[in-house]
Design a protein around this motif. Structure first.
Motif, mmCIF file in Angstrom:
data_model
loop_
_atom_site.group_PDB
_atom_site.id
_atom_site.type_symbol
_atom_site.label_atom_id
_atom_site.label_comp_id
_atom_site.label_asym_id
_atom_site.label_seq_id
_atom_site.Cartn_x
_atom_site.Cartn_y
_atom_site.Cartn_z
ATOM 1 N N ALA A 60 -3.898 8.197 8.251
ATOM 2 C CA ALA A 60 -2.643 8.154 9.011
ATOM 3 C C ALA A 60 -2.881 8.151 10.519
ATOM 4 C CB ALA A 60 -1.745 9.324 8.627
ATOM 5 N N VAL A 61 -4.081 8.495 10.953
ATOM 6 C CA VAL A 61 -4.401 8.411 12.379
ATOM 7 C C VAL A 61 -4.269 6.963 12.828
ATOM 8 C CG1 VAL A 61 -6.269 8.652 14.066
ATOM 9 C CG2 VAL A 61 -5.899 10.431 12.339
ATOM 10 N N ARG A 62 -4.700 6.043 11.980
ATOM 11 C CA ARG A 62 -4.641 4.614 12.302
ATOM 12 C C ARG A 62 -3.370 3.954 11.772
ATOM 13 N NH1 ARG A 62 -8.881 0.442 9.960
ATOM 14 N NH2 ARG A 62 -7.820 -1.446 10.569
ATOM 15 N N LEU A 75 3.561 6.094 -2.321
ATOM 16 C CA LEU A 75 2.648 5.153 -1.673
ATOM 17 C C LEU A 75 3.158 3.723 -1.820
ATOM 18 C CD1 LEU A 75 -0.018 4.534 -0.204
ATOM 19 C CD2 LEU A 75 -1.103 4.405 -2.467
ATOM 20 N N THR A 76 3.606 3.354 -3.002
ATOM 21 C CA THR A 76 4.136 2.007 -3.235
ATOM 22 C C THR A 76 5.332 1.733 -2.331
ATOM 23 O OG1 THR A 76 3.387 2.049 -5.522
ATOM 24 C CG2 THR A 76 5.078 0.437 -4.976
ATOM 25 N N ARG A 77 6.229 2.698 -2.211
ATOM 26 C CA ARG A 77 7.405 2.546 -1.356
ATOM 27 C C ARG A 77 6.992 2.303 0.091
ATOM 28 N NH1 ARG A 77 9.406 6.012 1.898
ATOM 29 N NH2 ARG A 77 8.432 7.786 0.888
ATOM 30 N N ILE A 78 6.061 3.099 0.567
ATOM 31 C CA ILE A 78 5.609 2.963 1.952
ATOM 32 C C ILE A 78 4.929 1.618 2.168
ATOM 33 C CG2 ILE A 78 3.951 3.856 3.639
ATOM 34 C CD1 ILE A 78 4.700 6.678 2.466
ATOM 35 N N LEU A 79 4.060 1.214 1.250
ATOM 36 C CA LEU A 79 3.375 -0.068 1.388
ATOM 37 C C LEU A 79 4.366 -1.227 1.369
ATOM 38 C CD1 LEU A 79 0.199 0.516 -0.825
ATOM 39 C CD2 LEU A 79 0.361 0.591 1.678
ATOM 40 N N ASN A 80 5.400 -1.125 0.541
ATOM 41 C CA ASN A 80 6.440 -2.160 0.520
ATOM 42 C C ASN A 80 7.198 -2.218 1.844
ATOM 43 O OD1 ASN A 80 6.124 -3.353 -2.036
ATOM 44 N ND2 ASN A 80 7.251 -1.681 -3.013
ATOM 45 N N GLU A 81 7.450 -1.069 2.431
ATOM 46 C CA GLU A 81 8.210 -1.012 3.676
ATOM 47 C C GLU A 81 7.444 -1.573 4.875
ATOM 48 O OE1 GLU A 81 9.323 3.080 4.067
ATOM 49 O OE2 GLU A 81 10.864 2.946 2.499
ATOM 50 N N ILE A 82 6.131 -1.436 4.875
ATOM 51 C CA ILE A 82 5.374 -1.854 6.051
ATOM 52 C C ILE A 82 4.949 -3.316 6.006
ATOM 53 C CG2 ILE A 82 4.590 0.464 6.596
ATOM 54 C CD1 ILE A 82 1.889 -0.176 5.444
ATOM 55 N N GLY A 83 5.186 -3.996 4.904
ATOM 56 C CA GLY A 83 4.894 -5.416 4.819
ATOM 57 C C GLY A 83 3.482 -5.699 4.332
ATOM 58 N N PRO A 84 3.263 -6.920 3.834
ATOM 59 C CA PRO A 84 2.016 -7.256 3.141
ATOM 60 C C PRO A 84 0.747 -7.124 3.979
ATOM 61 C CG PRO A 84 3.577 -9.089 3.021
ATOM 62 C CD PRO A 84 4.208 -8.011 3.832
ATOM 63 N N GLU A 85 0.745 -7.617 5.197
ATOM 64 C CA GLU A 85 -0.478 -7.558 6.005
ATOM 65 C C GLU A 85 -0.834 -6.125 6.373
ATOM 66 O OE1 GLU A 85 -0.421 -10.192 9.349
ATOM 67 O OE2 GLU A 85 0.231 -11.886 8.111
ATOM 68 N N GLN A 86 0.150 -5.377 6.827
ATOM 69 C CA GLN A 86 -0.072 -3.977 7.182
ATOM 70 C C GLN A 86 -0.411 -3.160 5.932
ATOM 71 O OE1 GLN A 86 0.177 -3.213 10.425
ATOM 72 N NE2 GLN A 86 -0.005 -1.006 10.402
ATOM 73 N N ALA A 116 -4.084 -3.695 4.973
ATOM 74 C CA ALA A 116 -4.968 -2.973 5.890
ATOM 75 C C ALA A 116 -4.899 -1.462 5.652
ATOM 76 C CB ALA A 116 -4.616 -3.306 7.335
ATOM 77 N N ALA A 117 -3.688 -0.936 5.484
ATOM 78 C CA ALA A 117 -3.511 0.505 5.259
ATOM 79 C C ALA A 117 -4.147 0.923 3.944
ATOM 80 C CB ALA A 117 -2.026 0.857 5.272
ATOM 81 N N ASN A 118 -3.943 0.140 2.898
ATOM 82 C CA ASN A 118 -4.529 0.471 1.606
ATOM 83 C C ASN A 118 -6.053 0.394 1.670
ATOM 84 O OD1 ASN A 118 -4.094 1.099 -1.291
ATOM 85 N ND2 ASN A 118 -5.204 -0.824 -1.540
ATOM 86 N N GLY A 119 -6.578 -0.597 2.365
ATOM 87 C CA GLY A 119 -8.027 -0.714 2.524
ATOM 88 C C GLY A 119 -8.613 0.492 3.246
ATOM 89 N N ALA A 120 -7.938 0.921 4.311
ATOM 90 C CA ALA A 120 -8.400 2.101 5.054
ATOM 91 C C ALA A 120 -8.312 3.356 4.192
ATOM 92 C CB ALA A 120 -7.566 2.277 6.321
ATOM 93 N N LEU A 121 -7.222 3.473 3.432
ATOM 94 C CA LEU A 121 -7.044 4.618 2.544
ATOM 95 C C LEU A 121 -8.139 4.638 1.478
ATOM 96 C CD1 LEU A 121 -5.328 7.057 1.727
ATOM 97 C CD2 LEU A 121 -3.864 5.483 0.430
ATOM 98 N N LEU A 122 -8.427 3.494 0.902
ATOM 99 C CA LEU A 122 -9.477 3.400 -0.112
ATOM 100 C C LEU A 122 -10.844 3.736 0.480
ATOM 101 C CD1 LEU A 122 -10.585 2.717 -2.888
ATOM 102 C CD2 LEU A 122 -10.599 0.314 -2.205
ATOM 103 N N ASP A 123 -11.143 3.199 1.657
ATOM 104 C CA ASP A 123 -12.413 3.508 2.316
ATOM 105 C C ASP A 123 -12.562 5.010 2.541
ATOM 106 O OD1 ASP A 123 -13.459 0.930 2.519
ATOM 107 O OD2 ASP A 123 -12.629 0.595 4.522
ATOM 108 N N THR A 124 -11.506 5.612 3.049
ATOM 109 C CA THR A 124 -11.543 7.044 3.345
ATOM 110 C C THR A 124 -11.670 7.857 2.067
ATOM 111 O OG1 THR A 124 -10.182 6.640 5.302
ATOM 112 C CG2 THR A 124 -10.317 8.920 4.517
#
Length: 137
Positions: free
Chosen positions: A58-60, A80-91, A94-102
């Protein structure tokens, strides 16, 4: 040994792509991962690890802070699904990738990289008829 570059285990079913049903695929991938880890670390352990990954990510990606990890896994994944839907596909990608990495990094630091890769590999298989019977000490 090149542990960082190109060796990150991936979630199943195109979870890191933002095509058509991207956020649904991302949530489904997290569900498979939780199904593999929950018998080993418990639902509260999974939620705690996921929550830590959320706070660090969430820092990023500020919107990830809106996802609560203090609930059952199913509720966390719906949030998580709701938030990802709200922020749009590209974001969302990226957010899911960062979350998975972390999440993967945190899990690896707790149980080791080899076991982390093994668990994520099992999750990639979608747990089709396979049980987590290869647990060895």
């Amino acid at each position: 040994m090149n542990q960082q570059e190109g060796s990150r285990p991936r979630l199943p079913h195109g979870a890191e792509t933002a095509g058509g049903a991207g956020t649904t695929d991302m949530a489904q991938a997290w569900l498979h991962l939780s199904e593999q880890l929950t018998p080993l670390i418990g639902e509260s352990g999974f939620c705690a690890l996921f929550g830590r990954a959320l706070r660090l990510s969430a820092v990023r990606f500020e919107r990830l802070a809106d996802c609560s990890s203090a609930r059952p896994v199913a509720d966390v994944l719906m949030s998580l699904t709701r938030i990802l839907n709200e922020i749009g596909p590209e974001q969302a990608e990226a957010a899911n990738g960062a979350l998975l990495d972390t999440f993967t990094t945190l899990l690896g630091s707790l149980i080791g990289e080899a076991l982390t890769k093994q668990l994520l590999h099992v999750a990639q298989q979608g747990a089709d008829g396979q049980k987590h019977g290869q647990e060895q000490m």
